[in-house]
Design an enzyme around this catalytic site. Structure first.
Site, PDB file in Angstrom:
ATOM      1  N   ARG A 124     -25.554 -47.643 -11.665  1.00  0.00           N
ATOM      2  CA  ARG A 124     -24.163 -47.376 -11.310  1.00  0.00           C
ATOM      3  C   ARG A 124     -24.151 -46.356 -10.168  1.00  0.00           C
ATOM      4  O   ARG A 124     -24.715 -45.266 -10.293  1.00  0.00           O
ATOM      5  CB  ARG A 124     -23.382 -46.813 -12.495  1.00  0.00           C
ATOM      6  CG  ARG A 124     -21.908 -46.476 -12.152  1.00  0.00           C
ATOM      7  CD  ARG A 124     -21.279 -45.574 -13.204  1.00  0.00           C
ATOM      8  NE  ARG A 124     -21.307 -46.156 -14.516  1.00  0.00           N
ATOM      9  CZ  ARG A 124     -21.353 -45.458 -15.644  1.00  0.00           C
ATOM     10  NH1 ARG A 124     -21.415 -44.130 -15.608  1.00  0.00           N
ATOM     11  NH2 ARG A 124     -21.371 -46.067 -16.807  1.00  0.00           N
TER      12      ARG A 124
ATOM     13  N   ASP B  40     -25.141 -41.267 -18.010  1.00  0.00           N
ATOM     14  CA  ASP B  40     -24.357 -40.648 -16.943  1.00  0.00           C
ATOM     15  C   ASP B  40     -25.172 -39.571 -16.231  1.00  0.00           C
ATOM     16  O   ASP B  40     -26.029 -38.925 -16.837  1.00  0.00           O
ATOM     17  CB  ASP B  40     -23.102 -39.991 -17.521  1.00  0.00           C
ATOM     18  CG  ASP B  40     -22.016 -41.005 -17.859  1.00  0.00           C
ATOM     19  OD1 ASP B  40     -22.072 -42.130 -17.344  1.00  0.00           O
ATOM     20  OD2 ASP B  40     -21.108 -40.658 -18.645  1.00  0.00           O
TER      21      ASP B  40
END
Length: 311
Positions: free
Chosen positions: A187, A137
């Protein structure tokens, strides 16, 4: 960025407010919409339910801003336990995990990058052994260079390691071009941290436009785009780009947050698209929860209604 949104993002990193919110019983009822329980069994139950609907998952053990080596080691152990728990489900790459490097010691005052890399590496190795992978992330803008460097290092032995880029940052279009290469899993999200105008777009139209540009670069590139968005216009744009480029159904995916637009997740999966839900769990849910409230007015309205109707 609206004043209320700025206030919520600021509150996400205020220890005093954390104690107030986490100590309010009604918060738990609302958090259950966005967080799949505080324990691994609760998270695995959510994984099984999503899998039954044809939806993959990326499992996130909540925690961030760790400043203690022992606590960072516990984050590693929590992820190793999560992967061990996923193994019997036999989902393969349909069940991966996402990690925040600040939970692995990235923010330690001395040697944080080295500590984070050393602790996340066994998680990535365990995921590879299970036939799946890990996505790192992205957090606030001060961590971008460090996080991308660790992604690059991990990809030497584990090329499927995923990266996350935030469209709101001015630098991201350059980062997208650098990462839109064969085999690269990226992502793309809008971004959920408060950032100054010097490094990030400040209004929704500018962020949306940047997201659309970055998405097109990823889809027309050689990598594996993962569109982290609930925005109907951007979902439609990805479908349009896929049609224009002739991408195969297994060469991209939609990623949506657990508890947000679940009907859309099922609709896309039934239409033959790869869909993955971002499934957070764990006791340290406060920061994640506050960022979800800041992202969408509907989330905040849901929270306030629950407060007003508490018994």
């Amino acid at each position: 960025m609206p004043v209320l949104q700025k206030a919520l993002l600021t509150a996400s990193r205020r220890p005093a407010l954390r104690r107030v919110v986490t100590g309010t019983p009604v918060s738990r009822r609302v958090v259950d919409r966005f967080v799949a329980g505080e324990t691994l069994p609760g998270a695995l139950a959510a994984v099984r339910a999503l899998a039954a609907d044809g939806i993959g998952v990326t499992l996130d053990h909540l925690g961030e801003d760790v400043t203690d080596r022992a606590e960072a080691t516990r984050s590693r152990d929590a992820y190793l336990a999560a992967l061990e728990g996923l193994a019997p489900l036999g989902l393969g790459r349909a069940a991966e995990v996402s990690v925040k490097l600040s939970a692995f010691g990235q923010a330690l005052p001395v040697g944080g990058d080295d500590v984070a890399l050393a602790l996340v590496r066994p998680v990535v190795e365990a995921a590879t052994a299970l036939g799946t992978t890990v996505t790192l992330d992205m957090e606030d803008s001060s961590t971008v260079d460090s996080t991308l460097a660790i992604v690059a290092e991990l990809r030497r032995d584990h090329p499927g390691t995923g990266a996350v880029l935030q469209a709101m940052l001015h630098r991201t279009e350059d980062d997208v071009r650098a990462l839109a290469v064969p085999g690269s899993r990226v992502r793309l999200v809008k971004g959920a941290y408060r950032e100054p105008a010097t490094v990030a777009h400040q209004d929704k139209p500018a962020v949306d436009a940047a997201y659309a540009r970055c998405l097109e670069t990823l889809v027309r590139g050689g990598g594996y785009p993962m569109a982290g968005t609930h925005d109907p216009a951007l979902i439609d744009r990805l479908l349009q780009l896929v049609a224009e480029t002739g991408r195969a159904a297994d060469s991209y995916e939609f990623q949506l947050l657990y508890g947000i637009r679940p009907e859309e997740q099922v609709r896309l999966a039934r239409a033959g698209h790869t869909v993955r839900a971002y499934v957070p769990y764990g006791a340290d849910w406060y920061g994640y929860f506050m960022r979800r409230l800041a992202e969408r007015p509907a989330n905040l309205q849901f929270f306030l209604r629950s407060l007003a109707t508490k018994n």
